[in-house]
Design an enzyme around this catalytic site. Structure first.
Site, PDB file in Angstrom:
ATOM      1  N   ASP A 147       0.841  -1.195   0.000  1.00 49.96           N
ATOM      2  CA  ASP A 147       0.000   0.000   0.000  1.00 49.96           C
ATOM      3  C   ASP A 147       0.879   1.249   0.000  1.00 49.96           C
ATOM      4  O   ASP A 147       1.917   1.269  -0.657  1.00 49.96           O
ATOM      5  CB  ASP A 147      -0.931  -0.045   1.226  1.00 49.96           C
ATOM      6  CG  ASP A 147      -2.266   0.622   0.971  1.00 49.96           C
ATOM      7  OD1 ASP A 147      -2.279   1.839   0.734  1.00 49.96           O
ATOM      8  OD2 ASP A 147      -3.310  -0.065   1.003  1.00 49.96           O
ATOM      9  N   HIS A 220      -3.694   6.058   3.426  1.00 53.14           N
ATOM     10  CA  HIS A 220      -4.386   4.855   2.959  1.00 53.14           C
ATOM     11  C   HIS A 220      -3.765   3.588   3.529  1.00 53.14           C
ATOM     12  O   HIS A 220      -4.466   2.684   4.013  1.00 53.14           O
ATOM     13  CB  HIS A 220      -4.341   4.835   1.425  1.00 53.14           C
ATOM     14  CG  HIS A 220      -5.226   3.831   0.770  1.00 53.14           C
ATOM     15  ND1 HIS A 220      -4.828   2.530   0.547  1.00 53.14           N
ATOM     16  CD2 HIS A 220      -6.474   3.934   0.258  1.00 53.14           C
ATOM     17  CE1 HIS A 220      -5.804   1.885  -0.081  1.00 53.14           C
ATOM     18  NE2 HIS A 220      -6.816   2.710  -0.271  1.00 53.14           N
ATOM     19  N   SER A 556     -11.131  -0.679  -0.822  1.00 54.64           N
ATOM     20  CA  SER A 556      -9.843  -0.687  -0.114  1.00 54.64           C
ATOM     21  C   SER A 556     -10.013  -1.031   1.352  1.00 54.64           C
ATOM     22  O   SER A 556      -9.143  -1.645   1.960  1.00 54.64           O
ATOM     23  CB  SER A 556      -9.172   0.692  -0.200  1.00 54.64           C
ATOM     24  OG  SER A 556      -8.552   0.891  -1.434  1.00 54.64           O
TER      25      SER A 556
END
Length: 782
Positions: A147, A220, A556
Site C-alpha cells: 500500500d 491509505h 480498499s
C-alpha cells in the site's frame, strides 16, 4: 513507463539502497517505458556468476556506444526476471533474440481503491469460544500490506503483551532518517519501500511532499493495515464521531508494510518487487487494496505475482475496485486471488437537509468544526445555475465559483471529477457557509460520509433533484430558497444492513465470465481506522487538522477485513491452503440483511444480486467450521489456464511450469475449475435448448461419518440437477466428487443483450450449511 521482463534473478532491494546499474539509457527511437521481463526458470548459463550479470548481458546488445538499459528491479521468489526501461522496439528485439525470455510485459500504473466492523462481523473479545479465541487472535501469523506505507507511532501498532517475533520471519525493517529502527516492534515486524518504477517514469521524487521511506504520507496504507490487524485502542473516534474501541480483524497478527504507492500511483514493477520481498520474508497473507484495468492474466503483473504467492501458500486478498454500480467493473479477477467488494455496516452519520418549505432530505456527513446556528435558515443556491459554463461550477471545480454568488450561503454541488471534500474547500474559499453534495444518476442513492472542512452533507440523486426543483420554484417566488444542515452524530443499529455499497465494483468477470467475481463482500463504507499525522482527515492539502483515526470508504477498506479474517482462519487451521481458506469464507457467507431479507443494492434501493456480492457477506464465526471445502492445486489452475485458450507459453509465464495443454483441453473446460461458485454463460445463436455441466470435488473438514444432502435453489426457469444427491464421508480429509448440470431454454432477447438469473447449491449435514452461488447468463449475440 516500465516494462516487466521475466527472468531468474536474485531479489534487488529498495529504491534507496538498490544495487541496480547506475547508467542511464538514451534512445533515439521511441520513448522509453518500463517493461517487466520474465525469464525461463533455471536457464542461466554457468558462465555468469549471478543472475544480475546474466540479465545485464541480455540487455547489453541493446546498448549504444555509451549506455546500457537500466535494470530497475530483479525478482526471484514469486517471479523470475527483471524490470527495465526500454523502448517498445527494444522490448520487441529483446524477446525475439533470447529464447530464455518467456514474456515482456508493459507496466501498468495502478491506483488505490479507496471500529464497529469487528462487532458487526461477530468478532467479540468477550467470547469464550469462536474464531478469535481459537486462533489466539492471529498471534503467529504475518499479514503483508502492499500500500502507501505505515505511520508506525499509532497505538493500533503497539506491541504490548505480544510474544517474540515468529521464528520463520526473514524480513527487514528499512530505516531512514524519518523511519528510525524503533519504528518496528513485535507488532510491526517489517517495513520496506519500493520506488524504482515510480522514479523511472516520474523522475526523482519530491521529498518535501513524500517520504523516501516506509512512512505513510497519504494515510491509505495506515488505514488498511489497522483494519487488518490493528490492536485494541480506546477511546477512538474521528472528530467526535464513531466513538468506541478501535480494533482490527486479527489484533495480535504481525504486520509488515510494503510501500509501493506514491503521489502519481502504484507501478507494476514496484508492486511485483513488493510481492517478491513479502513472500521471501515469510508473510502468510498479502492484502492489496490497489487495482487497474483488467487484462489477460499473462499480461497482468498483479495476477502473476499473486499466483507466485499462492504457489508459496500465501493467501492474497485484493479489492474489487470502486467502479460500481455499473456492471463489468470488477478488477483483480484472477481466480487465485480473493476479490472483495464492499458493504455497509449498521452505523451511520446522518446529516439531514431541512429546506425552507419544511421538507427534510436525508444525507450523511462528518464535521467537527463550528456548526451552523441551530434553528437558523441560510440562503441556498445551486452552483450550476451561475458561472462561466455552468458545468464546471455545478461540480464546484477549483476557481469555478463566483464569491458574490455563494458568499454566506449553503451551496448545492454535483458529485464528479474532483474529490468530494475538495468541493467543500472550493465552496469555503469562495465564502460559502455550507455545502450539499448531490449524487448524479449513475451514483444513485449511495452515500459516503466524508470528513469535510465546512458544514457539509451528501445526498442521493433523488434528493438532489428535489432540492434543485425547490431552488428553481422558490427563486421565482417571494420566498427565496433557504436551508440548513442538521448533524445527528453517530447512529447505531441501522436497518437494513449490510447493503451493497453503491461504489463497489460489480461482475460479471470481464476476463473469465465463468468465474464469478467479486468472490464476496465485507465492510467497506464509513470505516474507522488509524490515520497518520500531517494528513488532514479530509485528505486535502489545506486541511491541517490532526486525528489519530479517520473514517474512509472503499473496497480498499473491505479487502483488509478479509485479509485479517483469513489470517485468523490460517492460525486456527494451519494445514489449510489459500484455496481452502477462500472456500470457507465463500461457502459460509450470507446474503440476507438484519431484517432477514435479501441484501439491498444501495444505488437503487432494490435487491442486490450475486453479480454485486458474489457468494455474499463474509461471516467469520461460521467460516472457522465450514464442513466442506473446495480445494485447489497448481495443476487445477494450469488446466484452467489451458482451457482459457492460453498458449503453453502464456501458462508458463503465469505458473513458472511447463504445461502441455493438449491433455487439459481433452478432459474439461474453464467451468470445471474447483471453485466454490458456479457461473454458466450460454450464447443463444438461435438454439432453443442449451446445457452445460460442472464437476466439483469437496473435502470433508468437519466430522467423520458425515452425510451431506444437496438442496438446489435453481434460477427461475432453469433446470438444475446434481449427481449424486447425497455425499457420504467416512473420515475427515476424504474427497468426493459431484456433477452439477444446468439446462436452459432460449429466452427472447434483443441482439447484444443478456439475461442474468441466479440461484444456489447447498450441501448440508444438519450441522453445516455449505452454500455456493449459481448464476446463469443468457446472451444474444449481435
Amino acid at each position: 513507463m516500465a516494462v516487466l521482463i521475466f527472468f531468474l534473478l536474485p531479489l534487488l532491494s529498495l529504491c534507496s539502497s538498490s544495487t541496480t546499474a547506475t547508467t542511464t539509457t538514451t534512445t533515439t527511437e521511441g520513448d522509453q517505458r518500463t517493461f517487466i521481463v520474465r525469464i525461463q526458470h533455471d536457464a542461466k548459463p554457468t558462465i555468469f556468476p549471478t543472475h544480475m550479470h546474466w540479465y545485464q548481458s541480455s540487455l547489453s546488445f541493446l546498448s549504444t556506444n555509451t549506455t546500457t538499459p537500466l535494470i530497475l528491479h530483479t525478482y526471484d521468489t514469486v517471479f523470475h526476471g527483471f524490470s527495465a526501461r526500454l523502448t517498445p522496439r527494444e522490448a520487441q528485439t529483446l524477446q525475439k533474440h533470447h529464447s530464455h525470455i518467456l514474456s515482456v510485459i508493459p507496466e501498468q500504473v495502478r491506483h488505490l481503491h479507496t471500529t464497529r466492523s469487528p462487532q458487526f462481523l461477530g468478532l467479540k473479545t468477550s467470547d469464550d469460544a469462536g474464531l478469535l479465541k481459537e486462533s489466539d487472535f492471529g498471534s503467529d501469523l504475518v499479514i503483508g500490506v502492499i500500500d502507501t506505507g505505515v505511520w508506525p507511532e499509532r497505538q493500533s501498532f503497539n506491541d504490548r503483551d505480544l510474544g517474540p517475533i515468529p521464528s520463520k520471519w526473514k524480513g527487514q525493517c528499512i530505516t531512514t532518517s524519518d523511519f528510525p529502527g524503533s519504528s518496528c516492534n513485535r507488532k510491526l515486524i517489517g517495513a520496506r519501500f519500493f520506488c524504482n518504477g515510480y522514479e523511472a517514469t516520474n523522475g526523482k521524487m519530491n521529498e518535501t511532499s513524500e517520504y523516501r521511506s516506509p512512512r505513510d504520507s497519504d494515510g491509505h496504507g495506515t488505514h488498511t493495515a489497522s483494519i487488518a490487524a490493528g490492536r485494541y485502542v480506546f477511546p477512538a473516534s474521528t472528530l467526535g464521531y464513531a466513538r468506541g474501541v478501535a480494533a482490527g480483524m486479527a489484533p495480535k497478527a504481525r504486520l509488515a508494510a510494503y510501500k509501493v504507492c506514491w503521489d502519481s500511483g502504484c507501478y507494476d514493477s514496484d508492486i511485483l518487487a513488493a510481492f517478491d520481498a513479502a513472500v521471501a520474508d515469510g508473510v502468510d497473507v498479502v492484502s492489496l487494496s490497489v487495482g487497474g484495468v483488467v487484462v489477460p492474466y499473462y499480461l497482468d503483473a498483479i495476477a502473476i505475482a499473486a499466483f507466485g504467492a499462492w504457489d508459496h501458500g500465501v493467501f492474497v486478498s485484493a479489492s474489487a475496485g470502486n467502479g460500481g454500480p455499473g456492471g463489468l467493473t470488477v478488477t483483480n479477477v484472477a481466480p487465485w486471488v480473493t476479490t472483495v467488494g464492499a458493504g455497509t455496516i449498521d452505523r451511520d452519520f446522518p446529516a439531514n437537509v431541512k429546506l425552507g418549505n419544511g421538507r427534510i432530505v436525508p444525507g450523511v456527513g462528518i464535521y467537527g468544526g463550528p456548526g451552523l446556528v441551530s434553528g437558523r435558515m441560510y440562503p441556498l443556491v445551486y452552483a450550476g445555475s451561475e458561472g462561466s459554463d455552468g458545468y464546471s461550477s455545478s461540480l464546484c471545480l477549483e476557481g469555478s465559483l463566483d464569491p458574490h454568488f455563494v458568499k454566506g450561503k449553503i451551496v448545492l454541488c454535483d458529485r464528479g471529477i474532483n474529490s468530494r471534500p475538495a468541493k467543500g474547500e472550493v465552496v469555503r474559499k469562495a465564502g460559502g457557509i455550507g455545502m450539499i453534495l448531490a449524487n448524479g444518476v449513475f451514483d444513485g442513492e449511495g452515500l459516503v460520509a466524508d470528513c469535510h472542512v465546512l458544514p457539509a452533507t451528501a445526498i442521493g440523486a433523488s434528493g438532489g433533484d428535489e432540492i434543485r426543483r425547490y431552488i428553481s420554484i422558490a427563486s421565482k417566488s417571494h420566498s427565496p430558497p433557504t436551508a440548513t444542515i442538521a448533524f445527528k452524530g453517530t447512529r447505531l443499529r441501522i436497518r437494513p444492513a449490510p447493503v451493497v455499497a453503491s461504489f463497489s465494483a460489480r461482475g460479471p468477470n470481464p476476463e473469465t465470465p465463468e468465474i464469478l467475481k467479486p468472490d464476496l463482500i465485507a465492510p467497506g463504507l464509513n470505516i474507522l481506522a488509524a490515520w497518520p499525522d500531517k494528513v488532514g482527515p479530509s485528505g486535502i492539502p489545506s486541511d491541517k487538522r490532526n486525528t489519530e483515526f479517520n473514517i474512509l470508504s472503499g473496497t480498499s477498506m473491505a479487502c483488509p477485513h478479509v485479509s485479517g479474517v483469513a489470517a485468523l482462519l490460517k492460525a486456527a487451521h494451519p494445514e489449510w491452503s489459500p484455496a481452502a481458506i477462500r472456500s470457507a469464507l465463500m461457502t459460509t457467507a450470507y446474503t440476507v440483511d438484519n431484517r432477514g431479507e435479501t441484501m439491498l443494492d444501495e444505488s437503487t434501493g432494490n435487491s442486490s444480486t450475486v453479480l454485486d456480492f458474489g457468494a455474499g457477506h463474509v461471516h467469520p464465526q461460521k467460516a472457522i467450521n465450514p464442513g466442506l471445502i473446495y480445494d485447489l492445486t497448481t495443476y487445477d489452475y494450469i488446466d484452467f489456464l489451458c482451457n482459457s485458450n492460453y498458449t503453453d507459453n502464456n501458462v508458463r509465464v503465469i505458473t513458472r511450469r511447463n504445461a502441455d495443454c493438449s491433455g487439459a483441453k481433452k478432459v474439461g473446460h474453464v467451468k470445471n475449475l474447483n471453485y466454490p461458485s458456479f457461473a454458466a454463460v450460454f450464447q443463444q445463436y438461435g438454439k432453443h435448448k442449451m446445457s452445460t455441466h460442472f464437476i466439483r470435488r469437496v473435502t470433508n473438514v468437519g466430522e467423520p461419518n458425515a452425510e451431506y444432502k444437496v438442496m438446489i435453489r435453481p434460477p427461475s426457469g432453469i433446470l438444475v440437477t446434481v449427481e449424486p444427491e447425497k455425499l457420504v464421508f467416512r473420515r475427515v480429509g476424504q474427497k468426493l466428487n459431484f456433477l452439477l448440470r444446468v439446462e436452459s431454454r432460449a429466452v427472447k432477447l434483443s441482439p447484444g443483450s443478456s439475461s442474468v438469473k441466479s440461484g444456489a447449491i447447498v450441501w448440508s449435514d444438519g450441522k453445516h450449511t455449505v452454500t455456493s452461488p449459481l448464476v446463469v447468463t443468457m446472451q444474444q449475440p449481435l
